[in-house]
Design a protein around this motif. Structure first.
Motif, PDB file in Angstrom:
ATOM      1  N   THR A 334       2.426 -25.787 -91.415  1.00 20.38           N
ATOM      2  CA  THR A 334       3.828 -26.210 -91.302  1.00 20.38           C
ATOM      3  C   THR A 334       4.571 -25.453 -90.213  1.00 20.38           C
ATOM      4  N   ILE A 335       5.301 -26.205 -89.411  1.00 18.46           N
ATOM      5  CA  ILE A 335       6.152 -25.617 -88.373  1.00 18.46           C
ATOM      6  C   ILE A 335       7.581 -25.568 -88.910  1.00 18.46           C
ATOM      7  N   PRO A 336       8.214 -24.386 -88.937  1.00 17.39           N
ATOM      8  CA  PRO A 336       9.581 -24.307 -89.454  1.00 17.39           C
ATOM      9  C   PRO A 336      10.604 -24.946 -88.507  1.00 17.39           C
ATOM     10  N   SER A 337      11.761 -25.269 -89.054  1.00 22.35           N
ATOM     11  CA  SER A 337      12.830 -25.921 -88.279  1.00 22.35           C
ATOM     12  C   SER A 337      13.242 -25.105 -87.062  1.00 22.35           C
ATOM     13  N   SER A 338      13.085 -23.791 -87.162  1.00 24.77           N
ATOM     14  CA  SER A 338      13.525 -22.921 -86.059  1.00 24.77           C
ATOM     15  C   SER A 338      12.784 -23.196 -84.755  1.00 24.77           C
ATOM     16  N   GLU A 339      11.649 -23.911 -84.824  1.00 24.09           N
ATOM     17  CA  GLU A 339      10.893 -24.198 -83.604  1.00 24.09           C
ATOM     18  C   GLU A 339      11.354 -25.484 -82.909  1.00 24.09           C
ATOM     19  N   LEU A 340      12.287 -26.230 -83.536  1.00 25.76           N
ATOM     20  CA  LEU A 340      12.634 -27.544 -82.974  1.00 25.76           C
ATOM     21  C   LEU A 340      13.140 -27.460 -81.533  1.00 25.76           C
ATOM     22  N   SER A 341      13.962 -26.461 -81.237  1.00 23.24           N
ATOM     23  CA  SER A 341      14.509 -26.359 -79.873  1.00 23.24           C
ATOM     24  C   SER A 341      13.600 -25.553 -78.971  1.00 23.24           C
ATOM     25  N   VAL A 342      13.258 -26.165 -77.828  1.00 27.30           N
ATOM     26  CA  VAL A 342      12.466 -25.461 -76.821  1.00 27.30           C
ATOM     27  C   VAL A 342      13.389 -24.816 -75.800  1.00 27.30           C
ATOM     28  N   GLY A 343      14.664 -25.202 -75.807  1.00 29.47           N
ATOM     29  CA  GLY A 343      15.629 -24.632 -74.866  1.00 29.47           C
ATOM     30  C   GLY A 343      16.238 -25.701 -73.978  1.00 29.47           C
ATOM     31  N   PRO A 344      17.268 -25.333 -73.224  1.00 31.60           N
ATOM     32  CA  PRO A 344      18.000 -26.305 -72.395  1.00 31.60           C
ATOM     33  C   PRO A 344      17.156 -26.827 -71.230  1.00 31.60           C
ATOM     34  N   PHE A 345      17.329 -28.104 -70.932  1.00 35.63           N
ATOM     35  CA  PHE A 345      16.715 -28.658 -69.719  1.00 35.63           C
ATOM     36  C   PHE A 345      17.401 -28.068 -68.500  1.00 35.63           C
ATOM     37  N   ARG A 346      16.635 -27.821 -67.449  1.00 32.75           N
ATOM     38  CA  ARG A 346      17.241 -27.278 -66.231  1.00 32.75           C
ATOM     39  C   ARG A 346      18.172 -28.283 -65.566  1.00 32.75           C
ATOM     40  N   ASN A 347      17.792 -29.550 -65.621  1.00 31.76           N
ATOM     41  CA  ASN A 347      18.609 -30.556 -64.928  1.00 31.76           C
ATOM     42  C   ASN A 347      19.844 -30.943 -65.732  1.00 31.76           C
ATOM     43  N   ASN A 348      19.936 -30.450 -66.965  1.00 28.05           N
ATOM     44  CA  ASN A 348      21.047 -30.836 -67.827  1.00 28.05           C
ATOM     45  C   ASN A 348      21.152 -29.829 -68.969  1.00 28.05           C
ATOM     46  N   PRO A 349      21.746 -28.663 -68.693  1.00 30.38           N
ATOM     47  CA  PRO A 349      21.677 -27.544 -69.647  1.00 30.38           C
ATOM     48  C   PRO A 349      22.407 -27.770 -70.971  1.00 30.38           C
ATOM     49  N   SER A 350      23.199 -28.833 -71.100  1.00 30.72           N
ATOM     50  CA  SER A 350      23.807 -29.068 -72.412  1.00 30.72           C
ATOM     51  C   SER A 350      22.857 -29.861 -73.315  1.00 30.72           C
ATOM     52  N   LEU A 351      21.762 -30.352 -72.703  1.00 30.66           N
ATOM     53  CA  LEU A 351      20.744 -31.092 -73.450  1.00 30.66           C
ATOM     54  C   LEU A 351      19.571 -30.146 -73.727  1.00 30.66           C
ATOM     55  N   CYS A 352      19.180 -30.050 -75.012  1.00 28.54           N
ATOM     56  CA  CYS A 352      18.057 -29.167 -75.350  1.00 28.54           C
ATOM     57  C   CYS A 352      16.790 -29.973 -75.575  1.00 28.54           C
ATOM     58  N   GLN A 353      15.688 -29.475 -75.051  1.00 28.08           N
ATOM     59  CA  GLN A 353      14.415 -30.140 -75.263  1.00 28.08           C
ATOM     60  C   GLN A 353      13.947 -29.895 -76.694  1.00 28.08           C
ATOM     61  N   THR A 354      13.367 -30.919 -77.308  1.00 31.48           N
ATOM     62  CA  THR A 354      12.814 -30.766 -78.655  1.00 31.48           C
ATOM     63  C   THR A 354      11.294 -30.575 -78.568  1.00 31.48           C
ATOM     64  N   LEU A 355      10.749 -30.038 -79.646  1.00 36.17           N
ATOM     65  CA  LEU A 355       9.395 -29.491 -79.696  1.00 36.17           C
ATOM     66  C   LEU A 355       8.275 -30.435 -79.285  1.00 36.17           C
ATOM     67  N   ILE A 356       8.394 -31.710 -79.662  1.00 31.04           N
ATOM     68  CA  ILE A 356       7.254 -32.618 -79.491  1.00 31.04           C
ATOM     69  C   ILE A 356       7.383 -33.422 -78.206  1.00 31.04           C
ATOM     70  N   ASN A 357       6.369 -33.322 -77.363  1.00 29.90           N
ATOM     71  CA  ASN A 357       6.277 -34.142 -76.161  1.00 29.90           C
ATOM     72  C   ASN A 357       5.364 -35.328 -76.445  1.00 29.90           C
ATOM     73  N   ALA A 358       5.530 -36.401 -75.671  1.00 27.74           N
ATOM     74  CA  ALA A 358       4.677 -37.578 -75.847  1.00 27.74           C
ATOM     75  C   ALA A 358       3.645 -37.659 -74.734  1.00 27.74           C
ATOM     76  N   ASP A 359       2.401 -37.850 -75.127  1.00 22.33           N
ATOM     77  CA  ASP A 359       1.334 -38.160 -74.182  1.00 22.33           C
ATOM     78  C   ASP A 359       0.225 -38.836 -74.980  1.00 22.33           C
ATOM     79  N   ASN A 360      -0.880 -39.166 -74.294  1.00 24.27           N
ATOM     80  CA  ASN A 360      -1.876 -39.953 -75.010  1.00 24.27           C
ATOM     81  C   ASN A 360      -2.914 -39.128 -75.760  1.00 24.27           C
ATOM     82  N   PHE A 361      -2.544 -37.966 -76.242  1.00 25.21           N
ATOM     83  CA  PHE A 361      -3.426 -37.197 -77.100  1.00 25.21           C
ATOM     84  C   PHE A 361      -2.566 -36.344 -78.006  1.00 25.21           C
ATOM     85  N   SER A 362      -3.198 -35.645 -78.945  1.00 24.86           N
ATOM     86  CA  SER A 362      -2.447 -34.857 -79.927  1.00 24.86           C
ATOM     87  C   SER A 362      -2.848 -33.389 -79.825  1.00 24.86           C
TER      88      SER A 362
END
Ligand SMILES: *[C@@H]1O[C@H](CO)[C@@H](O)[C@H](O)[C@H]1NC(C)=O
Ligand SMILES: *[C@@H]1O[C@H](CO)[C@@H](O)[C@H](O)[C@H]1NC(C)=O
Ligand SMILES: *[C@@H]1O[C@H](CO)[C@@H](O)[C@H](O)[C@H]1NC(C)=O
Length: 390
Positions: A334-362
């Motif tokens: 289990t991953i705790p909620s505290s990991e959800l934020s990866v931090g602000p995007f450089r191109n838009n610092p008020s937007l925070c990246q979330t933990l899961i990225n999409a690609d064609n594998f897991s």
């Protein structure tokens, strides 16, 4: 930092390409039967001549935990370098004096100062696939130029003798800020320094204690298990690939709920060189659907998702992956909620990246491994987990 989550998948994709000049395509890892690789009971203790050794690891932290790396000694006299011990790849490559300015932030191995260095003369370029990270993810902007060689090396005071390696002779600027000098692959088939140590009698497994920066004391134990670092006992599961540390997950749940898309079987690769989680688009969307409708793809960085930073800290986002133990019992990681934020995007610092990225594998990365002690048992072709309580 966000860039480093790209590095993870990069390190993983390095394994998907053979040595040589290659362009990375999205390769789905194949499932290979591993029956013949299992060691017979007792075999692992026959030639035990080396004792386990702890290797301290440092955390590359930049707003979030990104990578863990430790020291290796290469050459005669030895030169100390730092590498990420990357379970998603299988070779050793590090910066060298043949690289010069592009590697100016890394310590550069000088082959002319090692009496045991042997040039292999083979040059290659690895172009790493991206598309799962943040920061500019454009075409072939993750590339290492390599030259094959051999030299002696040791890790954690264990002397491996001469091993095959690659000198980095050039790299794209995307690698420039890394505080480590290279990558040591730790895939589940014996190669490089670890094969040599196992041939000398070291038990064929290693363990990782990847703590958050705020806790410190991260370590890798070569050839053993440090049972002072976890609570209770380890749960082991058989891996389902000889190339990857891959387990079959029967279900994903978020905050105690699952859905039709998530309650299905999928192969998941455990990658210590990836900080994020990577899932196919539909799975990533299904997880986010159970967290908040405001988490949306960030088209500026394909494969990423984000939400306003001022919303993210209050979101419950406990993500559980269900696996099956060697005894046939289900268990959750289990991953705790505290990991959800990866931090602000450089191109838009008020937007925070979330933990899961999409690609064609897991891929399951360090955001989960940080919360468990993990055992990577090559001889037994299995992985073990126990909570650290951190
Ligand atoms: C840390 O992150 C900042 C902001 O994204 C970036 O400018 C800086 O280069 C990073 N530092 C390192 C060492 O990666
Ligand atoms: C795993 O987590 C899910 C969601 O919280 C729960 O329903 C399930 O019972 C758990 N399974 C085990 C074996 O603990
Ligand atoms: C996954 O592959 C499909 C088909 O090959 C493609 O359409 C899709 O864009 C890919 N998704 C990602 C996230 O790369």
């Amino acid at each position: 930092m966000l860039r480093l989550s790209v590095l993870l998948s990069i390190a993983l994709l390095a394994l998907l390409v053979s040595a040589g000049t290659v362009a990375v395509s999205r390769v789905k890892p194949a499932t290979i039967s591993l029956g013949s690789r299992k060691i017979a009971p007792g075999e692992g203790v026959q030639r035990r001549a080396l004792s386990p050794s702890d290797v301290p690891l440092k955390d590359y932290f930049n707003g979030t935990d990104l990578q863990w790396f430790g020291e290796i000694e290469v050459g005669t006299p030895s030169q100390t370098l730092t590498v990420v011990f990357d379970t998603g790849s299988s070779s050793l490559e590090f910066a060298s004096t043949l690289c010069g300015a592009p590697c100016k932030n890394q310590k550069q191995f000088d082959p002319t100062k090692s009496s045991t260095f042997k040039d292999g003369g083979r040059t290659s370029t690895i172009t790493f696939g991206t598309g799962v990270g943040v920061d500019p993810v454009v075409g072939n902007n993750w590339q290492l130029s390599l030259r094959s060689a051999t030299d002696v090396m040791s890790v954690g005071g264990l002397n491996a003798g001469a091993v095959s390696l690659f000198l980095i002779t050039n790299q794209t600027p995307t690698f420039a800020p890394d505080p480590f000098d290279g990558i040591q692959g730790m895939a589940p088939r014996l190669s490089g320094f670890f094969a040599s140590l196992v041939n000398q009698g070291l038990p064929s497994l290693f363990s990782l204690f990847l703590t958050p920066n705020s806790v410190g004391g991260a370590e890798m134990t070569l050839g053993g298990i440090d049972d002072s670092k976890f609570i209770g006992s380890l749960t082991f599961a058989d891996i389902t690939s000889t190339s990857f540390w891959q387990l079959t997950s029967s279900s994903i749940s978020v905050n105690g709920k699952t859905s039709r898309t998530l309650n299905t079987r999928r192969s998941m690769i455990f990658d210590s060189g990836t900080s994020n989680i990577v899932l196919p688009q539909a799975d990533a969307e299904a997880v986010y659907a159970l967290i908040s409708p405001d988490i949306k793809p960030n088209p500026a960085e394909p494969g990423t998702f984000g939400i306003a930073c001022n919303q993210i800290t209050s979101l419950p986002a406990e993500i559980s992956f269900t696996f099956t133990s060697q005894q046939g019992q289900p268990f959750n990681l289990t991953i705790p909620s505290s990991e959800l934020s990866v931090g602000p995007f450089r191109n838009n610092p008020s937007l925070c990246q979330t933990l899961i990225n999409a690609d064609n594998f897991s891929i399951i990365g360090a955001s989960l491994l940080k919360h468990y002690y993990s055992v990577w048992d090559i001889g037994g072709q299995r992985m073990g987990f126990a909570p650290t309580g951190i």
